[in-house]
Design an enzyme around this catalytic site. Structure first.
Site, mmCIF file in Angstrom:
data_model
loop_
_atom_site.group_PDB
_atom_site.id
_atom_site.type_symbol
_atom_site.label_atom_id
_atom_site.label_comp_id
_atom_site.label_asym_id
_atom_site.label_seq_id
_atom_site.Cartn_x
_atom_site.Cartn_y
_atom_site.Cartn_z
ATOM 1 N N LYS A 30 -76.671 -28.897 -31.879
ATOM 2 C CA LYS A 30 -76.293 -30.240 -31.423
ATOM 3 C C LYS A 30 -75.049 -30.196 -30.548
ATOM 4 O O LYS A 30 -75.039 -30.739 -29.436
ATOM 5 C CB LYS A 30 -76.012 -31.147 -32.633
ATOM 6 C CG LYS A 30 -75.311 -32.451 -32.271
ATOM 7 C CD LYS A 30 -74.999 -33.298 -33.478
ATOM 8 C CE LYS A 30 -73.676 -33.018 -34.094
ATOM 9 N NZ LYS A 30 -72.577 -33.934 -33.822
ATOM 10 N N ASN A 31 -73.987 -29.582 -31.051
ATOM 11 C CA ASN A 31 -72.714 -29.686 -30.341
ATOM 12 C C ASN A 31 -72.685 -28.875 -29.046
ATOM 13 O O ASN A 31 -71.844 -29.135 -28.180
ATOM 14 C CB ASN A 31 -71.545 -29.339 -31.271
ATOM 15 C CG ASN A 31 -71.339 -30.435 -32.313
ATOM 16 O OD1 ASN A 31 -71.875 -31.538 -32.169
ATOM 17 N ND2 ASN A 31 -70.597 -30.129 -33.353
ATOM 18 N N CYS A 125 -69.029 -39.878 -35.544
ATOM 19 C CA CYS A 125 -68.808 -40.017 -36.989
ATOM 20 C C CYS A 125 -67.413 -40.561 -37.259
ATOM 21 O O CYS A 125 -66.455 -40.166 -36.599
ATOM 22 C CB CYS A 125 -68.962 -38.674 -37.695
ATOM 23 S SG CYS A 125 -70.672 -38.149 -37.878
ATOM 24 N N ARG A 130 -59.531 -40.243 -34.322
ATOM 25 C CA ARG A 130 -60.005 -39.163 -33.445
ATOM 26 C C ARG A 130 -59.533 -39.438 -32.013
ATOM 27 O O ARG A 130 -60.309 -39.852 -31.153
ATOM 28 C CB ARG A 130 -61.534 -39.039 -33.515
ATOM 29 C CG ARG A 130 -62.033 -38.692 -34.898
ATOM 30 C CD ARG A 130 -63.540 -38.551 -34.965
ATOM 31 N NE ARG A 130 -64.026 -37.316 -34.371
ATOM 32 C CZ ARG A 130 -65.304 -36.969 -34.336
ATOM 33 N NH1 ARG A 130 -66.230 -37.765 -34.859
ATOM 34 N NH2 ARG A 130 -65.676 -35.842 -33.776
ATOM 35 N N ASP A 315 -67.491 -28.919 -40.398
ATOM 36 C CA ASP A 315 -68.833 -29.504 -40.436
ATOM 37 C C ASP A 315 -69.682 -28.958 -41.586
ATOM 38 O O ASP A 315 -70.801 -29.435 -41.807
ATOM 39 C CB ASP A 315 -69.567 -29.282 -39.104
ATOM 40 C CG ASP A 315 -68.913 -30.054 -37.972
ATOM 41 O OD1 ASP A 315 -68.079 -30.932 -38.255
ATOM 42 O OD2 ASP A 315 -69.238 -29.764 -36.799
ATOM 43 N N ARG A 407 -78.930 -38.109 -36.462
ATOM 44 C CA ARG A 407 -78.149 -37.843 -35.245
ATOM 45 C C ARG A 407 -78.051 -36.348 -34.996
ATOM 46 O O ARG A 407 -77.891 -35.916 -33.860
ATOM 47 C CB ARG A 407 -76.732 -38.404 -35.404
ATOM 48 C CG ARG A 407 -76.714 -39.902 -35.354
ATOM 49 C CD ARG A 407 -75.334 -40.419 -35.467
ATOM 50 N NE ARG A 407 -74.430 -39.524 -34.768
ATOM 51 C CZ ARG A 407 -73.120 -39.530 -34.884
ATOM 52 N NH1 ARG A 407 -72.562 -40.375 -35.685
ATOM 53 N NH2 ARG A 407 -72.385 -38.701 -34.212
#
Ligand code: EPU
Length: 475
Positions: A30-31, A125, A130, A315, A407
């Site tokens: 994903k990232n 999230c 952040r 994570d 997600r």
């Protein structure tokens, strides 16, 4: 279509206690994907991306690109052609930016291409504060003017000129935005105190395959010689080490025996080391690089502190804490990246876990077993932790708010079912109008769905229409 998702109320229902067994193929990261998709803007050309995970954060990134005039063709489930030659300017719609963190990468990519960008502050999230001050600092160092008004970040520059950028703290997003903004700047940029995550290296490899000149990605000093033009490329996204780690912990927690395919064992080392330490058997098969994980009935607790790569990844913290909650003795888990990443602990307590949290430290006193309960996923990895808890618990667990999980995990319940887990997704469509229910499923037109719903209701439907970005509308 993104709104359509919330019109359907979905839950995972898990009957715990079955050991996971068999093989699972890990999807693309994903990232990495959410950085590579905006990076394609810099090509001004066609890029073919492979091993792209089918998850909603990727759909949002593609929708943002498409809203700017990029042409997107899905060549297969995980292969996408992105043509960014006709993008005219750089404005990202508010609703799309709000739903993911990765939307901030459009700042670097658009600035790199058009010398201007207008992007709403990103969402993602809720893990506490952040900020993006380090991103802004880097754009300004390259010569851009930054203005944040009404929740929108506006960047503009006459020229982008290579420079030295020193990050005050290690930031994945800041490092990615720096690479995007300086790949086509004039001269040399040196990024110091850079993040070293595998997806940083993957983005640098992708940019290099488009003709960029980036050296040192994966270390804390990255050197980028700006080039005047980049070109299209064909590139395969690395496998997702967090998805892999999540399955490893799930196998351990259920005393299972699974083999992960399509993984890079080196990327899993921080996770593998901790699992071995508590007594999980992890073997890397020499010839295939497949990773086999064999669980045991009991583990010994250990302490964990999250830190940037190659430290233990934040994570994976919720998933690992869940396993420690069922291990012998007392474990201390310290979260050093995000302010509030222990929200799932309240939910684990409903399942019988004995955990106390004081600010960024959780003290986990191992219990013999967890028991199923109704719980809510507060964010993506919290959701993954609750799935693991549910798989290992005695009795039935119902997880609400699973859109957070979708997600970042491709077909989670389908993959788990293939490993023998008793998990189903239930839809509660009566809260919305059926004709308009649009949600994200990966199968084809004419696919028939037949779901048993609570209270004796039955959902029967046929998928009738596929919209451009992989959304299907059911009637
Ligand atoms: N930070 C600042 N200023 C900045 C940027 C970051 O103070 O300008 C702080 C953050 O508040 C945090 C720390 O620096 O305390 C590290 O944040 P980082 O920038 O590294 O995180 P991110 O880019 O926002 C990405 C992933 C996260 C993952 C973190 C850490 C994406 C889209 N997101 O977030 O992924 O937890 O790196 O590895 O790549 C997830 O996948 O579940 C997820 C949340």
């Amino acid at each position: 279509a993104a709104d359509g998702k919330s019109m359907l109320f979905e839950k995972f229902i898990i009957k715990g206690g079955t050991p996971l067994r068999g093989e699972v193929r890990i999807s693309g990261a994903k990232n990495a994907a959410v950085a590579i998709i905006p990076a394609a803007i810099l090509a001004e050309d066609k890029c073919i991306l492979e091993n792209v995970p089918s998850i909603s954060d990727v759909d949002v990134a593609l929708e943002i690109l498409s809203s700017m005039g990029a042409q997107i063709r899905r060549l297969s489930k995980s292969k996408i052609e992105v043509d960014t030659s006709r993008i005219k300017d750089g404005t990202v719609p508010y609703e799309l930016a709000r739903s993911t963190r990765g939307s901030s990468y459009f700042l670097g990519a658009l600035l790199g291409r058009f010398k201007k960008a207008s992007v709403p502050l990103p969402g993602g999230c809720d893990l506490g504060s952040r900020p993006i001050d380090q991103h802004i600092k880097c754009f300004e160092a390259l010569g851009a003017k930054a203005d944040i008004k009404h929740g929108i970040v506006d960047l503009s520059a006459d020229r982008l000129i290579g420079t030295q950028i020193y990050f005050d703290k290690v930031t994945v997003g800041g490092t990615i935005n720096a690479l995007l903004a300086c790949a086509k700047a004039e001269g040399l940029t040196i990024i110091e105190n850079a993040a070293k995550e595998p997806h940083i290296v993957d983005l640098a490899n992708f940019l290099n395959s488009m003709g960029a000149d980036i050296m040192g990605a994966g270390t804390d000093v990255i050197k980028v010689k700006g080039v005047s033009q980049l070109h299209g490329t064909e590139y395969s996204v690395i496998p997702d080490q967090i998805e892999a780690g999540t399955f490893m912990v799930a196998a351990a927690a259920t005393c299972g025996d699974i083999t992960l395919k399509n993984v890079i064992p080196k990327h899993l080392e921080p996770i593998t080391a901790k699992l071995r330490k508590i007594g999980v058997y992890v073997e890397i098969e020499d010839d295939t690089d497949n990773v086999r994980v064999v669980g045991r009935p009991h583990y010994e607790g250990t302490d964990i502190k999250t830190s940037p790569h190659p430290g233990f990844p934040t994570d994976m913290q919720p998933q690992m804490t869940t396993l420690l909650a069922m291990s012998n003795g007392t474990s201390m888990v310290t979260e050093s990246i995000f302010d509030t990443r222990f929200k799932y602990v309240d939910e684990l307590r409903r399942m019988g876990a004995d955990i106390t949290v004081d600010s960024r430290v959780a003290v986990v006193r191992g219990v013999d077993h967890l028991t199923g309960a109704p719980v809510k996923a507060s964010d993506l990895r919290a959701g993954a932790a609750l799935i693991i808890a549910g798989l290992a618990a005695q009795g039935t667990t119902e997880i609400e708010d699973i859109h957070h999980i979708e997600r970042g995990y491709e077909n989670m319940e389908i993959k788990l079912r293939a490993l023998g887990a008793d998990i189903v997704k239930r839809y509660y469509p009566w809260i919305c109008s059926m004709e308009k229910a649009a949600f994200r499923i990966h199968d084809d037109v004419n696919q028939k769905y037949d779901h048993v719903l609570p209270y004796g209701f039955h959902l029967k439907m046929t998928v009738s229409y596929v919209s451009r970005y992989g959304y299907l509308v059911a009637e």
